[in-house]
Write an enzyme that holds these catalytic residues in place. Sequence first.
Site, mmCIF file in Angstrom:
data_model
loop_
_atom_site.group_PDB
_atom_site.id
_atom_site.type_symbol
_atom_site.label_atom_id
_atom_site.label_comp_id
_atom_site.label_asym_id
_atom_site.label_seq_id
_atom_site.Cartn_x
_atom_site.Cartn_y
_atom_site.Cartn_z
ATOM 1 N N CYS A 1 0.806 -1.225 0.000
ATOM 2 C CA CYS A 1 0.000 0.000 0.000
ATOM 3 C C CYS A 1 0.842 1.278 0.000
ATOM 4 O O CYS A 1 0.321 2.363 -0.252
ATOM 5 C CB CYS A 1 -0.952 -0.002 1.191
ATOM 6 S SG CYS A 1 -1.945 -1.509 1.276
ATOM 7 N N HIS B 1 -2.873 6.870 2.212
ATOM 8 C CA HIS B 1 -3.387 5.636 1.629
ATOM 9 C C HIS B 1 -4.823 5.442 2.109
ATOM 10 O O HIS B 1 -5.115 5.564 3.303
ATOM 11 C CB HIS B 1 -2.508 4.461 2.082
ATOM 12 C CG HIS B 1 -3.144 3.129 1.945
ATOM 13 N ND1 HIS B 1 -3.726 2.701 0.768
ATOM 14 C CD2 HIS B 1 -3.309 2.112 2.835
ATOM 15 C CE1 HIS B 1 -4.226 1.483 0.949
ATOM 16 N NE2 HIS B 1 -3.977 1.105 2.193
ATOM 17 N N ASN C 1 -10.304 -0.126 -0.666
ATOM 18 C CA ASN C 1 -8.853 -0.132 -0.493
ATOM 19 C C ASN C 1 -8.237 -0.795 -1.721
ATOM 20 O O ASN C 1 -8.374 -1.995 -1.920
ATOM 21 C CB ASN C 1 -8.499 -0.903 0.786
ATOM 22 C CG ASN C 1 -7.000 -0.991 1.034
ATOM 23 O OD1 ASN C 1 -6.190 -0.767 0.140
ATOM 24 N ND2 ASN C 1 -6.634 -1.338 2.261
#
Length: 327
Positions: A115, A252, A282
């Site tokens: 990520c 993020h 996500n």
Amino acid sequence: MHKSKARITAIGSYVPEKIVTNKDLEKIVETNDEWIVKRTGIKERRMTKEDEHTSDLSYMAVKNLMEKYNKSVEDVDMMIVCTLTPDFKTPSVASIVQAKLGIKNAGAIDLNAACAGFTYGLYMANGLITSGLNKKILVIGAETLSKITDFEDRTTCILFGDGAGAALVEYDEEQPSFISSYLGSEGEKGKHLYCSNLSNQMFGEDIMNTNYIVQNGREVYKWAVTTVPKGMQAVLNNGSTLINEVDWFVPHSANLRMIESICERSEFPIEKTLHSLVDCGNTSSATIPLSLTKGVNDGKLKYGDKVLLYGFGGGLTHAGLLINWTI
């Protein structure tokens, strides 16, 4: 960070057509829309078709970048694709995209910082250009997380989606984008977020051997809300910048509750935060470029804005960048 000679000159993104809503997930696992929104802020996510892969999403994100900013990529001399879901172990996604775009004289590598991938990719691009090794670099963050998500695990399947974003970074000594950075890793905590198909041990401890993402959400949450605010401050210190001088914070997009906690701890207004999780979930290394593109499209992100990017996740790795928005 040495005085940068690199400028971000264009950005683009792409998400697959198929939308998976919280209502759709209610039919698959024991969950409901209210529970998901309350805990994550996510309402829907995108999912690739069976024959649609990370290289396809990457290619479309670059096409979007080219069309929006009237850019040519024929003279790109390095391609960095940030992903944890490559089409193959080899060749790299970067090599596949390089071929699809018909770029003849470019190096091509994949980078896996999960990520934090996109911020690591931009950091590398700045370093390569500032050192004089490269002139024009494509940095792509792209994931097809639906292909490694266990749709019987209600703790993870509600989170993840597919998408891609791309940035063009070019040599420009007069108007560089990059101000400061801060990177870190706590590998000993890697067991809290992993996907394994080769080993069933980490640091001598037994772990579940699975092709799917396994996450200890509680531990990752605790790590992120303590690590990221400290990292943000380190980036700002390295750039001799105060937090109230930052126009936008782009973390993020892991979880809205997590972003709220990070903002609260760092005393940064949530209203000045850009994220992509409500509609995309996500998407790991793709969340930050998707957020930036959304910020531009919504008329929020403007030329000259000071932007703090912070990626964090699997590794456990993290990377922050303070940049001038130069598009």
